[in-house]
Design a protein around this motif. Structure first.
Motif, PDB file in Angstrom:
ATOM      1  N   LYS A  24      54.058  39.730  28.357  1.00 34.51           N
ATOM      2  CA  LYS A  24      53.531  39.184  26.994  1.00 34.51           C
ATOM      3  C   LYS A  24      54.087  37.797  26.738  1.00 34.51           C
ATOM      4  O   LYS A  24      55.156  37.495  26.868  1.00 34.51           O
ATOM      5  N   MET A  25      53.192  36.979  26.058  1.00 32.85           N
ATOM      6  CA  MET A  25      53.619  35.618  25.788  1.00 32.85           C
ATOM      7  C   MET A  25      53.696  35.442  24.237  1.00 32.85           C
ATOM      8  O   MET A  25      54.661  34.881  23.701  1.00 32.85           O
ATOM      9  N   ASP A  26      52.670  35.984  23.468  1.00 30.56           N
ATOM     10  CA  ASP A  26      52.601  36.031  22.156  1.00 30.56           C
ATOM     11  C   ASP A  26      51.910  37.012  21.396  1.00 30.56           C
ATOM     12  O   ASP A  26      51.325  38.115  22.331  1.00 30.56           O
ATOM     13  N   ASP A  27      51.342  37.150  20.096  1.00 32.05           N
ATOM     14  CA  ASP A  27      50.762  38.260  19.676  1.00 32.05           C
ATOM     15  C   ASP A  27      49.299  38.306  20.384  1.00 32.05           C
ATOM     16  O   ASP A  27      48.786  39.366  20.358  1.00 32.05           O
ATOM     17  N   ASN A  28      48.680  37.315  21.061  1.00 37.01           N
ATOM     18  CA  ASN A  28      47.357  37.565  21.542  1.00 37.01           C
ATOM     19  C   ASN A  28      47.396  37.124  22.912  1.00 37.01           C
ATOM     20  O   ASN A  28      46.356  37.027  23.563  1.00 37.01           O
ATOM     21  N   SER A  29      48.526  36.787  23.610  1.00 33.12           N
ATOM     22  CA  SER A  29      48.513  36.282  25.012  1.00 33.12           C
ATOM     23  C   SER A  29      49.520  36.788  26.086  1.00 33.12           C
ATOM     24  O   SER A  29      50.423  37.433  25.335  1.00 33.12           O
ATOM     25  N   PHE A  30      48.924  36.938  27.244  1.00 30.57           N
ATOM     26  CA  PHE A  30      49.768  37.423  28.343  1.00 30.57           C
ATOM     27  C   PHE A  30      49.660  36.688  29.476  1.00 30.57           C
ATOM     28  O   PHE A  30      48.615  35.926  29.823  1.00 30.57           O
ATOM     29  N   LEU A  31      50.593  36.854  30.386  1.00 31.71           N
ATOM     30  CA  LEU A  31      50.414  36.339  31.864  1.00 31.71           C
ATOM     31  C   LEU A  31      50.113  37.643  32.707  1.00 31.71           C
ATOM     32  O   LEU A  31      50.652  38.345  32.489  1.00 31.71           O
ATOM     33  N   ILE A  32      49.301  37.315  33.463  1.00 32.64           N
ATOM     34  CA  ILE A  32      48.765  38.231  34.638  1.00 32.64           C
ATOM     35  C   ILE A  32      49.230  37.670  35.963  1.00 32.64           C
ATOM     36  O   ILE A  32      48.925  36.510  36.072  1.00 32.64           O
ATOM     37  N   ILE A  33      50.065  38.143  36.621  1.00 31.79           N
ATOM     38  CA  ILE A  33      50.540  37.959  38.120  1.00 31.79           C
ATOM     39  C   ILE A  33      50.024  38.817  39.117  1.00 31.79           C
ATOM     40  O   ILE A  33      50.038  39.928  39.073  1.00 31.79           O
ATOM     41  N   TYR A  34      49.455  38.260  40.166  1.00 32.88           N
ATOM     42  CA  TYR A  34      48.927  39.081  41.366  1.00 32.88           C
ATOM     43  C   TYR A  34      48.606  37.965  42.557  1.00 32.88           C
ATOM     44  O   TYR A  34      48.869  36.926  42.662  1.00 32.88           O
ATOM     45  N   SER A  35      48.602  38.630  43.606  1.00 35.48           N
ATOM     46  CA  SER A  35      48.620  37.930  44.960  1.00 35.48           C
ATOM     47  C   SER A  35      47.293  37.704  45.336  1.00 35.48           C
ATOM     48  O   SER A  35      46.160  38.366  44.871  1.00 35.48           O
ATOM     49  N   ASP A  36      47.002  36.550  46.024  1.00 33.93           N
ATOM     50  CA  ASP A  36      45.509  36.225  46.660  1.00 33.93           C
ATOM     51  C   ASP A  36      45.915  35.740  48.188  1.00 33.93           C
ATOM     52  O   ASP A  36      46.630  34.843  48.284  1.00 33.93           O
ATOM     53  N   PHE A  37      45.516  36.696  48.786  1.00 38.88           N
ATOM     54  CA  PHE A  37      45.817  36.457  50.617  1.00 38.88           C
ATOM     55  C   PHE A  37      44.895  35.420  50.937  1.00 38.88           C
ATOM     56  O   PHE A  37      45.082  34.997  52.450  1.00 38.88           O
ATOM     57  N   GLN A  38      43.877  34.797  50.319  1.00 43.29           N
ATOM     58  CA  GLN A  38      42.845  33.960  50.793  1.00 43.29           C
ATOM     59  C   GLN A  38      42.932  32.666  50.134  1.00 43.29           C
ATOM     60  O   GLN A  38      42.126  31.888  50.026  1.00 43.29           O
ATOM     61  N   MET A  70      39.345  39.414  38.415  1.00 44.50           N
ATOM     62  CA  MET A  70      40.422  38.313  38.568  1.00 44.50           C
ATOM     63  C   MET A  70      40.232  37.623  39.927  1.00 44.50           C
ATOM     64  O   MET A  70      40.528  36.654  40.089  1.00 44.50           O
ATOM     65  N   LEU A  71      40.046  38.361  40.821  1.00 46.28           N
ATOM     66  CA  LEU A  71      39.995  38.136  42.275  1.00 46.28           C
ATOM     67  C   LEU A  71      39.004  38.915  43.051  1.00 46.28           C
ATOM     68  O   LEU A  71      39.410  40.156  43.529  1.00 46.28           O
ATOM     69  N   PRO A  72      37.859  38.581  42.946  1.00 47.49           N
ATOM     70  CA  PRO A  72      36.727  39.363  43.540  1.00 47.49           C
ATOM     71  C   PRO A  72      36.715  39.939  44.938  1.00 47.49           C
ATOM     72  O   PRO A  72      37.482  38.824  45.714  1.00 47.49           O
ATOM     73  N   TRP A  73      36.301  41.048  45.516  1.00 48.66           N
ATOM     74  CA  TRP A  73      36.382  41.118  46.713  1.00 48.66           C
ATOM     75  C   TRP A  73      35.027  41.556  47.583  1.00 48.66           C
ATOM     76  O   TRP A  73      33.983  42.170  46.743  1.00 48.66           O
ATOM     77  N   VAL A  74      34.823  40.913  48.465  1.00 46.93           N
ATOM     78  CA  VAL A  74      33.538  40.996  49.136  1.00 46.93           C
ATOM     79  C   VAL A  74      33.373  42.007  50.326  1.00 46.93           C
ATOM     80  O   VAL A  74      34.104  41.623  51.109  1.00 46.93           O
ATOM     81  N   GLU A  75      32.715  42.850  50.321  1.00 45.79           N
ATOM     82  CA  GLU A  75      32.703  43.907  51.635  1.00 45.79           C
ATOM     83  C   GLU A  75      32.402  43.059  52.632  1.00 45.79           C
ATOM     84  O   GLU A  75      31.698  42.402  53.096  1.00 45.79           O
ATOM     85  N   GLY A  76      33.440  43.552  53.834  1.00 43.77           N
ATOM     86  CA  GLY A  76      33.413  42.964  55.117  1.00 43.77           C
ATOM     87  C   GLY A  76      34.195  41.808  55.294  1.00 43.77           C
ATOM     88  O   GLY A  76      34.514  41.331  56.382  1.00 43.77           O
ATOM     89  N   GLU A  77      34.735  41.439  54.121  1.00 41.14           N
ATOM     90  CA  GLU A  77      35.937  40.248  54.379  1.00 41.14           C
ATOM     91  C   GLU A  77      37.217  40.945  54.212  1.00 41.14           C
ATOM     92  O   GLU A  77      37.495  42.101  53.875  1.00 41.14           O
ATOM     93  N   GLY A  78      38.119  40.214  54.889  1.00 37.57           N
ATOM     94  CA  GLY A  78      39.616  40.534  54.728  1.00 37.57           C
ATOM     95  C   GLY A  78      40.163  40.819  56.237  1.00 37.57           C
ATOM     96  O   GLY A  78      39.629  40.302  56.895  1.00 37.57           O
ATOM     97  N   ARG A 100      46.290  30.423  53.058  1.00 42.14           N
ATOM     98  CA  ARG A 100      47.734  31.010  52.728  1.00 42.14           C
ATOM     99  C   ARG A 100      47.828  32.070  51.777  1.00 42.14           C
ATOM    100  O   ARG A 100      46.840  32.249  50.926  1.00 42.14           O
ATOM    101  N   LYS A 101      48.709  33.266  52.002  1.00 41.04           N
ATOM    102  CA  LYS A 101      49.014  33.852  51.092  1.00 41.04           C
ATOM    103  C   LYS A 101      49.760  33.288  49.530  1.00 41.04           C
ATOM    104  O   LYS A 101      50.595  32.346  49.747  1.00 41.04           O
ATOM    105  N   ALA A 102      49.314  33.526  48.502  1.00 44.23           N
ATOM    106  CA  ALA A 102      49.727  32.964  47.187  1.00 44.23           C
ATOM    107  C   ALA A 102      50.111  33.852  46.105  1.00 44.23           C
ATOM    108  O   ALA A 102      49.265  34.998  46.202  1.00 44.23           O
ATOM    109  N   ILE A 103      50.837  33.809  45.309  1.00 42.25           N
ATOM    110  CA  ILE A 103      51.194  34.530  44.234  1.00 42.25           C
ATOM    111  C   ILE A 103      50.551  33.660  42.875  1.00 42.25           C
ATOM    112  O   ILE A 103      51.032  32.398  42.888  1.00 42.25           O
ATOM    113  N   LYS A 104      49.538  34.049  42.152  1.00 41.66           N
ATOM    114  CA  LYS A 104      48.984  33.587  41.034  1.00 41.66           C
ATOM    115  C   LYS A 104      49.353  33.893  39.754  1.00 41.66           C
ATOM    116  O   LYS A 104      49.733  35.264  39.556  1.00 41.66           O
ATOM    117  N   ALA A 105      49.526  33.233  38.713  1.00 46.94           N
ATOM    118  CA  ALA A 105      49.780  33.681  37.519  1.00 46.94           C
ATOM    119  C   ALA A 105      48.744  32.989  36.303  1.00 46.94           C
ATOM    120  O   ALA A 105      48.351  31.562  36.565  1.00 46.94           O
TER     121      ALA A 105
END
Length: 198
Positions: A162-176, A136-144, A185-190
């Motif tokens: 969970k949203m329905d029988d086949n779907s869900f939301l995933i929530i995570y942070s993106d610091f880049q 969902m948010l690849p990390w590259v060695e040496g970055e950060g 900026r740091k952001a919260i993504k859904a």
């Protein structure tokens, strides 16, 4: 002198007013796949995820901690409501704060992170069989924030809803995250994820 931590399972029959011990997941690392397993002191299993699956099986995914999240996650199951558990098995090279979600269609999703953020799916209703991780948010060695620090991309902590029988939301942070102005900026993504059984 404190033994590495296991996980204790409790049961309540009065809506959480009182609790009794139901069982435990004893810390027992697989040294063939987890060579640092016997070097952990008080930190044995940490941040356990838990799901009571539709087929009656209890599934738990367990984090281990060696620094920067670069230590394996294990899975274990119970078929007697948490009284006893199978021997935990290594199945990833890394992962922090695992989260489990079973959709109404029977698909079991697992989110974890650090480095990056990964999403996996259990295949064939078998915890021995998981999909390759979707980054969902690849990390590259040496970055950060500093060289070799995977927390510079994301804290790796997620949540699923969970949203329905086949779907869900995933929530995570993106610091880049890049703003329209080009600022970082740091952001919260859904993001919505849809998975259908074939």
């Amino acid at each position: 002198g404190v033994d590495p931590a296991g996980v204790i399972c409790y049961k309540s029959t009065d809506f959480g007013k009182t609790w009794v011990k139901q069982g435990s997941i004893t810390y027992q690392p697989d040294l063939s796949l987890d060579p640092n397993g016997n070097k952990r002191k008080t930190l044995g299993w940490t941040e356990p995820a838990f799901a009571a699956l539709q087929n009656g099986t209890f599934l738990s995914v367990l984090r281990t901690q060696d620094g920067f999240g670069k230590s394996p996650m294990y899975w274990t199951t119970s078929i007697n409501k948490g009284v006893s558990w199978s021997t935990p098995k290594v199945f990833t090279g890394n992962g922090v704060l695992p989260k489990l979600l079973e959709l109404n269609n029977g698909v079991v999703a697992l989110a974890s992170g650090r480095p990056g953020v990964q999403l996996r799916f259990m295949l064939n209703n078998d915890p021995n069989d998981w999909s390759e991780p979707f980054e969902m948010l690849p990390w590259v060695e040496g970055e950060g924030s500093s060289a070799g620090d995977p927390t510079g991309t994301s804290c790796g902590y997620t949540q699923m809803l969970k949203m329905d029988d086949n779907s869900f939301l995933i929530i995570y942070s993106d610091f880049q995250y890049k703003t329209p102005e080009g600022l970082t900026r740091k952001a919260i993504k859904a993001r919505k994820v849809t998975v259908k059984r074939i």
